[in-house]
Design a protein around this motif. Structure first.
Motif, PDB file in Angstrom:
ATOM      1  N   GLY A  97       0.792  -1.300  -0.138  1.00 31.20           N
ATOM      2  CA  GLY A  97       0.009  -0.130  -0.166  1.00 31.20           C
ATOM      3  C   GLY A  97       0.818   1.110   0.048  1.00 31.20           C
ATOM      4  N   SER A  98       2.058   1.229   0.603  1.00 33.82           N
ATOM      5  CA  SER A  98       2.814   2.412   0.714  1.00 33.82           C
ATOM      6  C   SER A  98       4.149   2.074   1.607  1.00 33.82           C
ATOM      7  N   ALA A  99       4.925   3.018   1.444  1.00 33.03           N
ATOM      8  CA  ALA A  99       6.305   2.866   2.243  1.00 33.03           C
ATOM      9  C   ALA A  99       6.037   2.571   3.795  1.00 33.03           C
ATOM     10  N   ALA A 100       4.845   3.202   4.226  1.00 35.60           N
ATOM     11  CA  ALA A 100       4.684   3.179   5.767  1.00 35.60           C
ATOM     12  C   ALA A 100       4.255   1.766   5.977  1.00 35.60           C
ATOM     13  N   GLY A 101       3.231   1.065   4.941  1.00 34.94           N
ATOM     14  CA  GLY A 101       2.984  -0.349   4.793  1.00 34.94           C
ATOM     15  C   GLY A 101       4.109  -1.179   4.877  1.00 34.94           C
ATOM     16  N   LEU A 102       4.987  -1.093   4.055  1.00 34.49           N
ATOM     17  CA  LEU A 102       6.103  -1.843   4.132  1.00 34.49           C
ATOM     18  C   LEU A 102       6.824  -1.900   5.509  1.00 34.49           C
ATOM     19  N   GLN A 103       6.935  -0.885   6.160  1.00 30.05           N
ATOM     20  CA  GLN A 103       7.799  -0.466   7.470  1.00 30.05           C
ATOM     21  C   GLN A 103       6.934  -1.203   8.366  1.00 30.05           C
ATOM     22  N   LEU A 127       7.294  -5.175   7.819  1.00 29.24           N
ATOM     23  CA  LEU A 127       8.625  -5.353   8.227  1.00 29.24           C
ATOM     24  C   LEU A 127       8.720  -5.553   9.677  1.00 29.24           C
ATOM     25  N   ALA A 128       8.134  -4.767  10.604  1.00 30.61           N
ATOM     26  CA  ALA A 128       8.169  -4.820  11.865  1.00 30.61           C
ATOM     27  C   ALA A 128       7.501  -5.993  12.344  1.00 30.61           C
ATOM     28  N   HIS A 129       6.313  -6.272  11.914  1.00 33.12           N
ATOM     29  CA  HIS A 129       5.585  -7.281  11.888  1.00 33.12           C
ATOM     30  C   HIS A 129       6.477  -8.663  11.641  1.00 33.12           C
ATOM     31  N   HIS A 130       7.247  -8.759  10.385  1.00 35.28           N
ATOM     32  CA  HIS A 130       8.070  -9.798  10.278  1.00 35.28           C
ATOM     33  C   HIS A 130       9.006  -9.909  11.020  1.00 35.28           C
ATOM     34  N   ILE A 131       9.930  -9.075  11.395  1.00 37.82           N
ATOM     35  CA  ILE A 131      11.050  -9.014  12.423  1.00 37.82           C
ATOM     36  C   ILE A 131      10.576  -9.585  13.702  1.00 37.82           C
ATOM     37  N   GLY A 132       9.448  -8.984  14.371  1.00 37.09           N
ATOM     38  CA  GLY A 132       8.814  -9.208  15.682  1.00 37.09           C
ATOM     39  C   GLY A 132       8.527 -10.855  15.674  1.00 37.09           C
ATOM     40  N   GLU A 133       8.133 -11.505  14.706  1.00 37.27           N
ATOM     41  CA  GLU A 133       7.968 -12.901  14.678  1.00 37.27           C
ATOM     42  C   GLU A 133       9.233 -13.624  14.521  1.00 37.27           C
ATOM     43  N   GLY A 145      17.977  -7.299  12.928  1.00 35.81           N
ATOM     44  CA  GLY A 145      17.563  -6.025  12.436  1.00 35.81           C
ATOM     45  C   GLY A 145      16.638  -5.246  13.336  1.00 35.81           C
ATOM     46  N   ALA A 146      16.070  -5.877  14.311  1.00 37.92           N
ATOM     47  CA  ALA A 146      15.192  -5.253  15.140  1.00 37.92           C
ATOM     48  C   ALA A 146      15.779  -4.084  15.789  1.00 37.92           C
ATOM     49  N   GLY A 147      17.012  -3.823  16.229  1.00 34.40           N
ATOM     50  CA  GLY A 147      17.311  -2.773  16.801  1.00 34.40           C
ATOM     51  C   GLY A 147      17.541  -1.517  15.687  1.00 34.40           C
ATOM     52  N   ALA A 148      17.963  -1.838  14.635  1.00 39.88           N
ATOM     53  CA  ALA A 148      17.914  -0.724  13.409  1.00 39.88           C
ATOM     54  C   ALA A 148      16.547  -0.525  13.005  1.00 39.88           C
ATOM     55  N   LEU A 149      15.601  -1.330  13.003  1.00 42.68           N
ATOM     56  CA  LEU A 149      14.161  -1.072  12.658  1.00 42.68           C
ATOM     57  C   LEU A 149      13.583  -0.048  13.746  1.00 42.68           C
ATOM     58  N   SER A 192      12.239   8.577  12.952  1.00 41.63           N
ATOM     59  CA  SER A 192      11.283   9.284  12.022  1.00 41.63           C
ATOM     60  C   SER A 192       9.801   9.390  12.380  1.00 41.63           C
ATOM     61  N   GLY A 193       9.667   9.184  13.877  1.00 41.47           N
ATOM     62  CA  GLY A 193       8.357   9.709  14.338  1.00 41.47           C
ATOM     63  C   GLY A 193       7.345   8.700  14.201  1.00 41.47           C
ATOM     64  N   ASN A 194       7.593   7.444  13.680  1.00 41.92           N
ATOM     65  CA  ASN A 194       6.631   6.422  13.286  1.00 41.92           C
ATOM     66  C   ASN A 194       6.761   5.445  14.084  1.00 41.92           C
ATOM     67  N   ARG A 195       6.431   5.641  15.493  1.00 39.21           N
ATOM     68  CA  ARG A 195       6.349   4.774  16.791  1.00 39.21           C
ATOM     69  C   ARG A 195       5.478   3.848  16.530  1.00 39.21           C
ATOM     70  N   ASP A 196       4.360   3.927  15.811  1.00 40.37           N
ATOM     71  CA  ASP A 196       3.466   3.228  15.791  1.00 40.37           C
ATOM     72  C   ASP A 196       3.643   2.005  14.979  1.00 40.37           C
ATOM     73  N   ALA A 197       4.622   2.074  14.050  1.00 42.68           N
ATOM     74  CA  ALA A 197       5.138   0.920  13.425  1.00 42.68           C
ATOM     75  C   ALA A 197       5.934   0.002  14.177  1.00 42.68           C
ATOM     76  N   LEU A 198       6.288   0.223  15.391  1.00 39.39           N
ATOM     77  CA  LEU A 198       6.947  -0.938  16.267  1.00 39.39           C
ATOM     78  C   LEU A 198       5.806  -1.596  17.048  1.00 39.39           C
ATOM     79  N   ASN A 199       4.632  -1.059  16.934  1.00 40.30           N
ATOM     80  CA  ASN A 199       3.563  -2.052  17.525  1.00 40.30           C
ATOM     81  C   ASN A 199       3.721  -3.419  17.345  1.00 40.30           C
ATOM     82  N   PRO A 200       3.971  -4.140  16.234  1.00 43.29           N
ATOM     83  CA  PRO A 200       3.820  -5.462  15.889  1.00 43.29           C
ATOM     84  C   PRO A 200       5.182  -5.917  16.671  1.00 43.29           C
TER      85      PRO A 200
END
Length: 197
Positions: A54-60, A63-69, A104-108, A115-123
């Motif tokens: 859907g967007s770059a934010a969707g990819l992020q 990716l957070a969900h993928h790394i979280g798993e 990569g969880a630390g870098a993510l 970048s101010g996108n803290r919600d992307a860390l929720n997964p």
């Protein structure tokens, strides 16, 4: 390294894109993780990735969900093995530190926070919370939540600043891991060799 174009199922294409994004994040940093770069890595088009995320934010977020798993699966396996006597606290620490460094969880996390996108860390946070709740079942007498807090914060800090800090203090690169292992043994009431003390 680009992958030659081949026909992948939507699930395979999405999975390949997430692995490529994780690899770019680890190898070249957050600025390298763009839809265009990920598409080039897997031999797809920018439009194809937009369709999946859907967007770059969707990819992020994906990716957070993928790394979280990946992070929680590795840590859960190490804890399971330790509880069955097949591993020790060192494996739990190694898996946690590797998750934030090599996986990569630390870098993510740093990327999302800066970048101010803290919600992307929720997964990632939700995956860790779910894991800790599972690990705490039947072990209510142990400080599982508190232990997870300091271990994750230590692993995150080490992934971002560990090499430079150890160098500045003339300490071996893996000293933070050693300290975390010792602390985990102490918290679990175990002797240095991993046996009950």
């Amino acid at each position: 390294m680009s992958i030659t174009r081949e026909r992948l199922s939507p699930e395979e294409s999405r999975s390949a894109a997430l692995e490529a994004a994780r690899r770019l994040l680890i190898e070249a940093g957050p600025q390298a993780v763009t839809l265009k770069a990920v598409a080039a890595e897997i031999g797809k088009t920018h439009a194809n990735l937009l369709h999946h995320f859907g967007s770059a934010a969707g990819l992020q977020s994906a990716l957070a969900h993928h790394i979280g798993e990946r992070v929680t699966a590795g840590i859960a396996e190490a804890v399971r093995r330790a509880r069955q006597g097949e591993a020790d606290a060192g494996e739990i620490v190694a898996r946690t530190f590797d998750a934030f460094d090599r996986e990569g969880a630390g870098a993510l996390a740093a990327w999302m926070i800066l970048s101010g996108n803290r919600d992307a860390l929720n997964p990632i946070l939700e995956s860790i919370h779910h894991l800790v709740d599972q690990l705490g079942q039947g072990h209510e007498d142990r400080p599982v939540h508190e232990t997870t807090l300091w271990l994750v914060l230590a692993a995150l800090g080490d992934s971002l600043l560990g090499e430079a800090m150890a160098g500045a203090l003339d300490l071996p690169r893996d000293r933070a891991r050693d300290l975390a292992r010792r602390h985990l043994l102490t918290a679990a009431g175990l002797a240095e060799d991993g046996r009950s003390g």
